[in-house]
Design a protein around this motif. Structure first.
Motif, mmCIF file in Angstrom:
data_model
loop_
_atom_site.group_PDB
_atom_site.id
_atom_site.type_symbol
_atom_site.label_atom_id
_atom_site.label_comp_id
_atom_site.label_asym_id
_atom_site.label_seq_id
_atom_site.Cartn_x
_atom_site.Cartn_y
_atom_site.Cartn_z
ATOM 1 N N PHE A 132 -20.581 -23.124 20.914
ATOM 2 C CA PHE A 132 -20.310 -22.476 22.188
ATOM 3 C C PHE A 132 -18.865 -22.746 22.587
ATOM 4 N N ALA A 133 -18.204 -21.708 23.090
ATOM 5 C CA ALA A 133 -16.804 -21.868 23.477
ATOM 6 C C ALA A 133 -16.426 -20.853 24.542
ATOM 7 N N LEU A 134 -15.377 -21.165 25.267
ATOM 8 C CA LEU A 134 -14.722 -20.224 26.167
ATOM 9 C C LEU A 134 -13.392 -19.863 25.531
ATOM 10 N N ILE A 135 -13.032 -18.598 25.558
ATOM 11 C CA ILE A 135 -11.759 -18.185 24.976
ATOM 12 C C ILE A 135 -10.941 -17.397 26.001
ATOM 13 N N ALA A 136 -9.628 -17.523 25.877
ATOM 14 C CA ALA A 136 -8.698 -16.788 26.732
ATOM 15 C C ALA A 136 -7.459 -16.469 25.913
ATOM 16 N N LYS A 137 -6.700 -15.483 26.335
ATOM 17 C CA LYS A 137 -5.476 -15.131 25.623
ATOM 18 C C LYS A 137 -4.446 -16.246 25.778
ATOM 19 N N ALA A 138 -3.796 -16.590 24.683
ATOM 20 C CA ALA A 138 -2.792 -17.662 24.719
ATOM 21 C C ALA A 138 -1.611 -17.298 25.620
ATOM 22 N N SER A 139 -1.372 -16.005 25.795
ATOM 23 C CA SER A 139 -0.262 -15.546 26.631
ATOM 24 C C SER A 139 -0.624 -15.502 28.110
ATOM 25 N N GLY A 140 -1.897 -15.774 28.437
ATOM 26 C CA GLY A 140 -2.363 -15.672 29.811
ATOM 27 C C GLY A 140 -2.257 -16.971 30.590
ATOM 28 N N PRO A 141 -2.741 -16.964 31.839
ATOM 29 C CA PRO A 141 -2.578 -18.107 32.737
ATOM 30 C C PRO A 141 -3.617 -19.219 32.557
ATOM 31 N N ILE A 142 -4.656 -18.983 31.749
ATOM 32 C CA ILE A 142 -5.716 -19.984 31.603
ATOM 33 C C ILE A 142 -5.319 -20.970 30.511
ATOM 34 N N ARG A 143 -4.926 -22.166 30.962
ATOM 35 C CA ARG A 143 -4.475 -23.192 30.026
ATOM 36 C C ARG A 143 -5.443 -24.376 29.935
ATOM 37 N N THR A 144 -6.272 -24.532 30.942
ATOM 38 C CA THR A 144 -7.294 -25.581 30.959
ATOM 39 C C THR A 144 -8.583 -24.963 31.495
ATOM 40 N N PRO A 145 -9.708 -25.600 31.273
ATOM 41 C CA PRO A 145 -10.960 -25.047 31.820
ATOM 42 C C PRO A 145 -10.917 -24.839 33.335
ATOM 43 N N LYS A 146 -10.232 -25.716 34.090
ATOM 44 C CA LYS A 146 -10.188 -25.567 35.548
ATOM 45 C C LYS A 146 -9.467 -24.290 35.972
ATOM 46 N N ASP A 147 -8.627 -23.753 35.081
ATOM 47 C CA ASP A 147 -7.915 -22.516 35.405
ATOM 48 C C ASP A 147 -8.847 -21.308 35.461
ATOM 49 N N LEU A 148 -10.102 -21.496 35.074
ATOM 50 C CA LEU A 148 -11.073 -20.405 35.163
ATOM 51 C C LEU A 148 -11.459 -20.107 36.610
ATOM 52 N N GLN A 149 -11.219 -21.029 37.507
ATOM 53 C CA GLN A 149 -11.556 -20.800 38.915
ATOM 54 C C GLN A 149 -10.763 -19.605 39.448
ATOM 55 N N GLY A 150 -11.481 -18.681 40.077
ATOM 56 C CA GLY A 150 -10.862 -17.467 40.584
ATOM 57 C C GLY A 150 -10.690 -16.391 39.536
ATOM 58 N N ARG A 151 -11.241 -16.616 38.330
ATOM 59 C CA ARG A 151 -11.120 -15.660 37.231
ATOM 60 C C ARG A 151 -12.475 -15.053 36.881
ATOM 61 N N THR A 152 -12.421 -14.011 36.049
ATOM 62 C CA THR A 152 -13.634 -13.333 35.604
ATOM 63 C C THR A 152 -13.880 -13.634 34.133
ATOM 64 N N VAL A 153 -15.120 -14.012 33.820
ATOM 65 C CA VAL A 153 -15.506 -14.358 32.454
ATOM 66 C C VAL A 153 -16.548 -13.361 31.963
ATOM 67 N N GLY A 154 -16.350 -12.808 30.777
ATOM 68 C CA GLY A 154 -17.301 -11.873 30.193
ATOM 69 C C GLY A 154 -18.321 -12.592 29.328
ATOM 70 N N THR A 155 -19.545 -12.086 29.362
ATOM 71 C CA THR A 155 -20.620 -12.673 28.552
ATOM 72 C C THR A 155 -21.696 -11.633 28.311
ATOM 73 N N PRO A 156 -22.354 -11.661 27.154
ATOM 74 C CA PRO A 156 -23.543 -10.820 26.980
ATOM 75 C C PRO A 156 -24.638 -11.285 27.934
ATOM 76 N N ALA A 157 -25.497 -10.381 28.348
ATOM 77 C CA ALA A 157 -26.597 -10.748 29.246
ATOM 78 C C ALA A 157 -27.428 -11.860 28.605
ATOM 79 N N GLY A 158 -27.599 -12.954 29.321
ATOM 80 C CA GLY A 158 -28.393 -14.066 28.801
ATOM 81 C C GLY A 158 -27.711 -14.888 27.744
ATOM 82 N N GLY A 159 -26.397 -14.711 27.550
ATOM 83 C CA GLY A 159 -25.676 -15.438 26.506
ATOM 84 C C GLY A 159 -25.795 -16.943 26.680
ATOM 85 N N ALA A 160 -26.029 -17.641 25.551
ATOM 86 C CA ALA A 160 -26.257 -19.083 25.610
ATOM 87 C C ALA A 160 -25.027 -19.833 26.116
ATOM 88 N N ALA A 161 -23.828 -19.400 25.726
ATOM 89 C CA ALA A 161 -22.615 -20.089 26.165
ATOM 90 C C ALA A 161 -22.465 -20.001 27.680
#
Length: 353
Positions: free
Chosen positions: A125-154
Motif C-alpha cells: 500500500f502506498a500514496l503517490i504524488a507527482k515529484a514536481s508537485g507540492p506534496i513532499r511529506t504525508p502531512k502535505d496531503l492536508q487540503g488536497r484531493t486523493v484518488g482511490t478506487p471504491a473500497g480500495g484497501a490503501a
C-alpha cells in the motif's frame, strides 16, 4: 481316452486362464500416482502479471506433479476477492491478501481461509504524488484531493498512516476513480495524490512513459509504521482439515518455484508468457524485480526465510486492522496463519537483493 481328456482339460484350463487374465486386466487398478493425485483449483489475485510467474514455473518443472497435485490456475479479480471465492467453495486455494482474511475471520469465525505461505512481507500500500508537485511529506496531503478506487484497501488503511504521521484525516478529500485511471488522473492533475497498490501502480506508470523512481514521490505505508503483511498463499478450511498432506505439498512446490524465480527471473517470466503471449515480458520482469525488492526480500525475510511471519509484528498488525476497520473482534493468529506446512528454514533462505 484318458490322454484325450487330459489334453482337453489342459486346453480348457489354458482358455480359462486367458479369460481370467484378460478380465483381470480390465479391472487392474489405476497407477498409484493417478489414484492419489489431489485436484486443487487455485485463483490468483488479478490478471496475469510478473508476480504470478512462479506458479507457472512450478507447473512447467513438475513441482506440483511431484507432490501428486493437479493444480489448475485461474486469473483473479482482486486480492480480497480471493478470500471470498475460497469461502464460497469455488476454489480450494489462492493468492490473496492476508488482511482480508483477518477481516473475514473476525466476522465469520471458522469460515475464512488460512494463510500458509506469506509472499508479500510488506503490504504494497502506498500514496503517490507527482515529484514536481507540492506534496513532499504525508502531512502535505492536508487540503488536497486523493484518488482511490471504491473500497480500495490503501484508502481504507489511510487512518492508520494518518495517525502515525500526524495527518488530520478530516482535512483530506477523497474521490473515487476507476482502478485503470488512477495514474492518468494524477498525471493530468485531476487529483493531487492517489492511494495505490504499489506493485501494480509502478508498472502502470512505466507503461505510460513515466519514470516512477524520478517523476513520482512514493509514501509506502510500511515506511511510516504500518506493520501489515500482504499477499500470500491461502487454503480453504476444508482442504486444511481433510488433505493436510496436499497443503504441505502445495507449499513445498511453490516455495521451490519462488526460489527458482529469484535465482533466474527470466526463466520464470518465460513460463508466464507461455500462458499469455501478449504480455510484455520486459515490463513484467521489471514488475517482478520491483516486487522482490520492495515487498518480498526484506530484512525480516533474510532472517526468518520466505513464507513465514513475525508473531509480535503480526499481533500489532491485527490491532492496526481493528483500528482501521472497526472489527467486531480480533481473531487469533492461528485463525489466520498456519506455519506447520513451511519447509525447513534452510529451504526457504534467500539472499536479499
Amino acid at each position: 481316452m484318458s490322454r484325450y481328456l487330459s489334453r482337453r482339460a489342459a486346453s480348457l484350463a489354458l482358455s480359462a486362464l486367458s479369460i481370467l487374465m484378460a478380465f483381470g486386466a480390465t479391472l487392474a487398478p489405476a497407477p498409484a500416482a493417478a489414484q492419489t493425485e489431489t485436484p486443487i483449483k487455485f485463483v490468483l489475485d488479478w490478471k496475469l502479471q510478473g508476480v504470478h510467474a512462479w506458479y507457472y514455473l512450478a507447473q512447467d518443472r513438475g513441482y506440483f506433479a511431484r507432490e501428486k497435485l493437479a493444480v489448475t490456475i485461474d486469473q483473479g479479480e482482486g486480492s480480497a476477492a480471493t478470500v471470498t471465492k475460497i469461502m464460497a467453495g469455488a476454489y480450494q486455494a489462492g493468492f490473496g491478501d492476508v488482511n482480508a482474511i483477518v477481516q473475514n475471520a473476525a466476522a465469520k469465525p471458522g469460515q475464512a481461509p488460512v494463510m500458509v505461505y506469506m509472499l508479500y512481507n510488506r503490504a504494497p500500500f502506498a500514496l503517490i504524488a507527482k515529484a514536481s508537485g507540492p506534496i513532499r511529506t504525508p502531512k502535505d496531503l492536508q487540503g488536497r484531493t486523493v484518488g482511490t478506487p471504491a473500497g480500495g484497501a490503501a484508502a481504507r488503511m489511510f487512518p492508520v498512516i494518518a495517525a502515525r504521521t500526524g495527518i488530520d484525516a478530516t482535512k483530506v478529500a477523497w474521490t473515487n476513480v476507476a482502478p485503470n485511471l488512477q495514474e492518468q488522473l494524477l498525471l493530468k492533475d485531476h487529483v493531487d495524490a492517489a492511494a495505490v497498490f504499489s506493485v501494480t501502480s509502478y508498472m502502470n506508470l512505466v507503461a505510460q512513459g513515466i519514470d516512477p523512481d524520478k517523476d513520482i514521490r512514493w509514501f509506502h505505508y510500511g515506511d511510516y509504521g504500518v506493520e501489515l503483511y500482504g499477499n500470500g498463499v491461502m487454503v480453504s478450511q476444508q482442504l486444511l482439515r481433510e488433505r493436510p498432506e496436499a497443503v504441505a505439498g502445495l507449499v513445498r512446490a511453490i516455495n521451490h518455484a519462488v526460489r527458482d524465480t529469484i535465482a533466474d527471473p527470466d526463466v520464470a517470466i518465460a513460463a508466464l508468457v507461455k500462458r499469455e503471449p501478449l504480455l510484455n515480458k520486459d515490463l513484467e520482469k521489471r514488475r517482478l524485480l520491483y516486487t522482490l525488492k520492495t515487498v518480498m526480500l526484506t530484512p525480516e525475510v533474510a532472517t526468518q526465510g520466505l513464507g513465514d511471519i513475525g508473531d509480535a509484528r503480526f499481533a500489532r498488525a491485527f490491532l492496526q486492522l481493528k483500528e482501521a476497520f472497526d472489527l467486531p473482534r480480533v481473531p487469533t493468529a492461528a485463525e489466520v496463519f498456519d506455519r506447520r506446512f513451511l519447509p525447513p528454514l534452510a529451504e526457504r533462505t534467500v539472499a536479499r537483493r
